[in-house]
Motif scaffolding. Structure first.
Motif, mmCIF file in Angstrom:
data_model
loop_
_atom_site.group_PDB
_atom_site.id
_atom_site.type_symbol
_atom_site.label_atom_id
_atom_site.label_comp_id
_atom_site.label_asym_id
_atom_site.label_seq_id
_atom_site.Cartn_x
_atom_site.Cartn_y
_atom_site.Cartn_z
ATOM 1 N N GLY A 57 4.606 3.400 -6.961
ATOM 2 C CA GLY A 57 4.598 2.548 -5.773
ATOM 3 C C GLY A 57 4.419 1.080 -6.119
ATOM 4 N N GLU A 58 4.528 0.223 -5.093
ATOM 5 C CA GLU A 58 4.306 -1.215 -5.285
ATOM 6 C C GLU A 58 3.048 -1.603 -4.540
ATOM 7 N N ALA A 59 2.037 -2.068 -5.264
ATOM 8 C CA ALA A 59 0.765 -2.408 -4.606
ATOM 9 C C ALA A 59 0.021 -3.456 -5.418
ATOM 10 N N LEU A 60 -0.661 -4.344 -4.708
ATOM 11 C CA LEU A 60 -1.523 -5.334 -5.339
ATOM 12 C C LEU A 60 -2.815 -5.413 -4.543
ATOM 13 N N ALA A 61 -3.900 -5.749 -5.216
ATOM 14 C CA ALA A 61 -5.194 -5.865 -4.536
ATOM 15 C C ALA A 61 -5.579 -7.335 -4.396
ATOM 16 N N PHE A 62 -6.242 -7.652 -3.303
ATOM 17 C CA PHE A 62 -6.687 -9.018 -3.041
ATOM 18 C C PHE A 62 -8.100 -8.983 -2.474
ATOM 19 N N PRO A 63 -8.938 -9.959 -2.859
ATOM 20 C CA PRO A 63 -10.272 -10.011 -2.260
ATOM 21 C C PRO A 63 -10.196 -10.641 -0.876
ATOM 22 N N VAL A 64 -10.978 -10.127 0.059
ATOM 23 C CA VAL A 64 -11.050 -10.770 1.370
ATOM 24 C C VAL A 64 -12.365 -10.407 2.044
ATOM 25 N N ASP A 65 -12.863 -11.338 2.840
ATOM 26 C CA ASP A 65 -13.933 -11.030 3.788
ATOM 27 C C ASP A 65 -13.339 -11.301 5.162
ATOM 28 N N ILE A 66 -13.086 -10.231 5.921
ATOM 29 C CA ILE A 66 -12.375 -10.418 7.194
ATOM 30 C C ILE A 66 -13.189 -11.201 8.224
ATOM 31 N N ALA A 67 -14.495 -11.326 7.979
ATOM 32 C CA ALA A 67 -15.318 -12.099 8.916
ATOM 33 C C ALA A 67 -15.171 -13.603 8.684
ATOM 34 N N ASP A 68 -14.406 -13.994 7.663
ATOM 35 C CA ASP A 68 -14.286 -15.396 7.254
ATOM 36 C C ASP A 68 -12.809 -15.815 7.358
ATOM 37 N N GLY A 69 -12.526 -16.678 8.329
ATOM 38 C CA GLY A 69 -11.140 -17.099 8.575
ATOM 39 C C GLY A 69 -10.498 -17.748 7.358
ATOM 40 N N ALA A 70 -11.283 -18.532 6.580
ATOM 41 C CA ALA A 70 -10.721 -19.203 5.398
ATOM 42 C C ALA A 70 -10.325 -18.179 4.338
ATOM 43 N N SER A 71 -11.114 -17.116 4.229
ATOM 44 C CA SER A 71 -10.787 -16.046 3.276
ATOM 45 C C SER A 71 -9.478 -15.367 3.689
ATOM 46 N N LEU A 72 -9.295 -15.172 4.990
ATOM 47 C CA LEU A 72 -8.041 -14.572 5.483
ATOM 48 C C LEU A 72 -6.861 -15.516 5.287
ATOM 49 N N ASP A 73 -7.090 -16.827 5.402
ATOM 50 C CA ASP A 73 -6.018 -17.801 5.128
ATOM 51 C C ASP A 73 -5.534 -17.647 3.682
ATOM 52 N N ARG A 74 -6.508 -17.514 2.760
ATOM 53 C CA ARG A 74 -6.137 -17.346 1.342
ATOM 54 C C ARG A 74 -5.370 -16.045 1.157
ATOM 55 N N LEU A 75 -5.829 -14.993 1.809
ATOM 56 C CA LEU A 75 -5.148 -13.691 1.694
ATOM 57 C C LEU A 75 -3.694 -13.811 2.152
ATOM 58 N N ARG A 76 -3.512 -14.462 3.302
ATOM 59 C CA ARG A 76 -2.149 -14.575 3.845
ATOM 60 C C ARG A 76 -1.237 -15.287 2.862
ATOM 61 N N SER A 77 -1.706 -16.407 2.274
ATOM 62 C CA SER A 77 -0.789 -17.116 1.380
ATOM 63 C C SER A 77 -0.570 -16.352 0.082
ATOM 64 N N GLN A 78 -1.607 -15.613 -0.386
ATOM 65 C CA GLN A 78 -1.419 -14.818 -1.614
ATOM 66 C C GLN A 78 -0.424 -13.678 -1.386
ATOM 67 N N VAL A 79 -0.544 -13.025 -0.240
ATOM 68 C CA VAL A 79 0.357 -11.891 0.039
ATOM 69 C C VAL A 79 1.780 -12.405 0.224
ATOM 70 N N ARG A 80 1.900 -13.537 0.902
ATOM 71 C CA ARG A 80 3.239 -14.094 1.137
ATOM 72 C C ARG A 80 3.920 -14.449 -0.190
ATOM 73 N N SER A 81 3.147 -15.061 -1.116
ATOM 74 C CA SER A 81 3.730 -15.402 -2.425
ATOM 75 C C SER A 81 4.138 -14.147 -3.184
ATOM 76 N N ALA A 82 3.304 -13.099 -3.085
ATOM 77 C CA ALA A 82 3.575 -11.893 -3.886
ATOM 78 C C ALA A 82 4.694 -11.045 -3.296
ATOM 79 N N PHE A 83 4.679 -10.883 -1.974
ATOM 80 C CA PHE A 83 5.553 -9.881 -1.348
ATOM 81 C C PHE A 83 6.478 -10.429 -0.268
ATOM 82 N N GLY A 84 6.184 -11.630 0.268
ATOM 83 C CA GLY A 84 6.938 -12.132 1.426
ATOM 84 C C GLY A 84 6.191 -11.835 2.719
ATOM 85 N N PRO A 85 6.827 -12.117 3.860
ATOM 86 C CA PRO A 85 6.145 -11.981 5.149
ATOM 87 C C PRO A 85 5.735 -10.537 5.451
ATOM 88 N N VAL A 86 4.578 -10.408 6.062
ATOM 89 C CA VAL A 86 4.018 -9.089 6.374
ATOM 90 C C VAL A 86 4.672 -8.522 7.632
#
Ligand SMILES: NC(=O)c1ccc[n+]([C@@H]2O[C@H](COP(=O)([O-])OP(=O)(O)OC[C@H]3O[C@@H](n4cnc5c(N)ncnc54)[C@H](O)[C@@H]3O)[C@@H](O)[C@H]2O)c1
Length: 265
Positions: A57-86
């Motif tokens: 399969g194709e999978a990558l792991a990313f750190p996130v704290d969902i209670a923290d909007g800035a952490s989710l911002d980082r997640l979104r840009s990391q996922v977008r760079s790795a895989f494209g739009p969710v």
């Protein structure tokens, strides 16, 4: 036959390091999605991602704290760079607080609401823009039968899970015009670390109509269905995966003792 039905899709699963989130990440990846496993426990999530990759399969792991909007911002840009739009979002991460209502601290209440309600809200807000741009997407919110029925010692948790039902329903209405479906899953007692924290394990199983705990993989099958085109006309739904718990007023068979009216003919 479901293999490959999610080919071309990009999925984010929060709380994917273990339990139900892990099973959902594995199932979506097995169906062909590229999967981002997001969790506070980044190393553990990476272990799951590595095993998904080892299985093809194709999978990558990313750190996130969902209670923290800035952490989710980082997640979104990391996922977008790795895989494209969710295109598939599974908002699964949550914390459980088990405490009698009269002993619950303000801090415990606030932390439970911050992660489960605000965190899920932030998760959806951060990822729905990409879906709006693409005019398609499936958002799956993991609620609980505890959001539909009360249970002693779980006031904070139950309130957050009830809130997620209404979040899913309302966001489903608001995003329907954007081609995005939003559904909630309400699992019952599923054999994971969360259930291990709740006492009365043997007694509880006997009160479930199907007489056993569910498996994370059984919740994952419902998540796959809701993520897929097979659920194209399903939005705003709350799907229980609970062995019949929510259907039941009291456990037991009123005819078993022979005392129920009419039981003896
Ligand atoms: N297990 C059950 O019986 C059951 C029943 C109904 C609903 N649920 C729901 O299913 C979901 C998963 O439950 P589970 O049993 O697999 O739980 P779990 O505790 O085994 O896993 C939860 C995961 O979420 C992660 N997490 C917690 N807070 C986070 C945060 N702030 N940011 C990022 N990640 C965070 C944890 O690190 C963990 O990996 C939860 O939403 C839970 O409420 C579980």
């Amino acid at each position: 036959m479901t293999a490959g039905e999610l080919a071309g899709e990009v999925a984010v699963v929060t709380g994917a390091a273990q339990g139900i989130g892990e099973a959902i990440a594995r199932r979506l990846a097995a169906a062909g999605a590229r999967v981002a496993l997001a969790d506070l426990q980044a190393e553990k999530a990476e272990g799951v991602a590595a095993s998904i990759r080892a299985a093809g399969g194709e999978a990558l792991a990313f750190p996130v704290d969902i209670a923290d909007g800035a952490s989710l911002d980082r997640l979104r840009s990391q996922v977008r760079s790795a895989f494209g739009p969710v295109t598939i979002l599974v908002a699964n991460a949550a914390r459980i607080t088990i405490r009698p209502f009269l002993e619950l601290t303000d801090a415990e209440w606030e932390a439970t609401v911050a992660t489960n309600v605000t965190g899920t809200y932030l998760t959806i807000r951060r990822f729905c823009d990409e879906m709006i741009d693409a005019h398609r997407g499936s958002i799956i919110v993991i609620s609980s039968v505890n959001g539909l029925r009360g249970q002693v010692g779980l006031s904070a948790y139950n309130v957050t899970k009830a809130a997620l039902v209404m979040l899913a329903r309302t966001v489903a209405l608001e995003l329907a015009g954007h081609g995005i479906r939003v559904n909630a899953i309400a699992p019952g007692d599923i054999a994971t670390a969360i259930v291990d924290q709740v006492a009365d394990q043997d007694g509880a199983q006997g009160t479930i109509p199907l007489r056993r705990y569910g498996r994370p993989e059984e919740v994952a099958e419902t998540a796959l269905f809701l993520a897929s085109a097979r659920a194209a006309y399903t939005t705003g739904s709350v799907v229980t995966v609970d062995g019949g718990l929510d259907a039941q007023l009291y456990p037991g068979d009123i005819f078993a003792s022979g005392e129920a009216p009419g039981a003896n003919g």
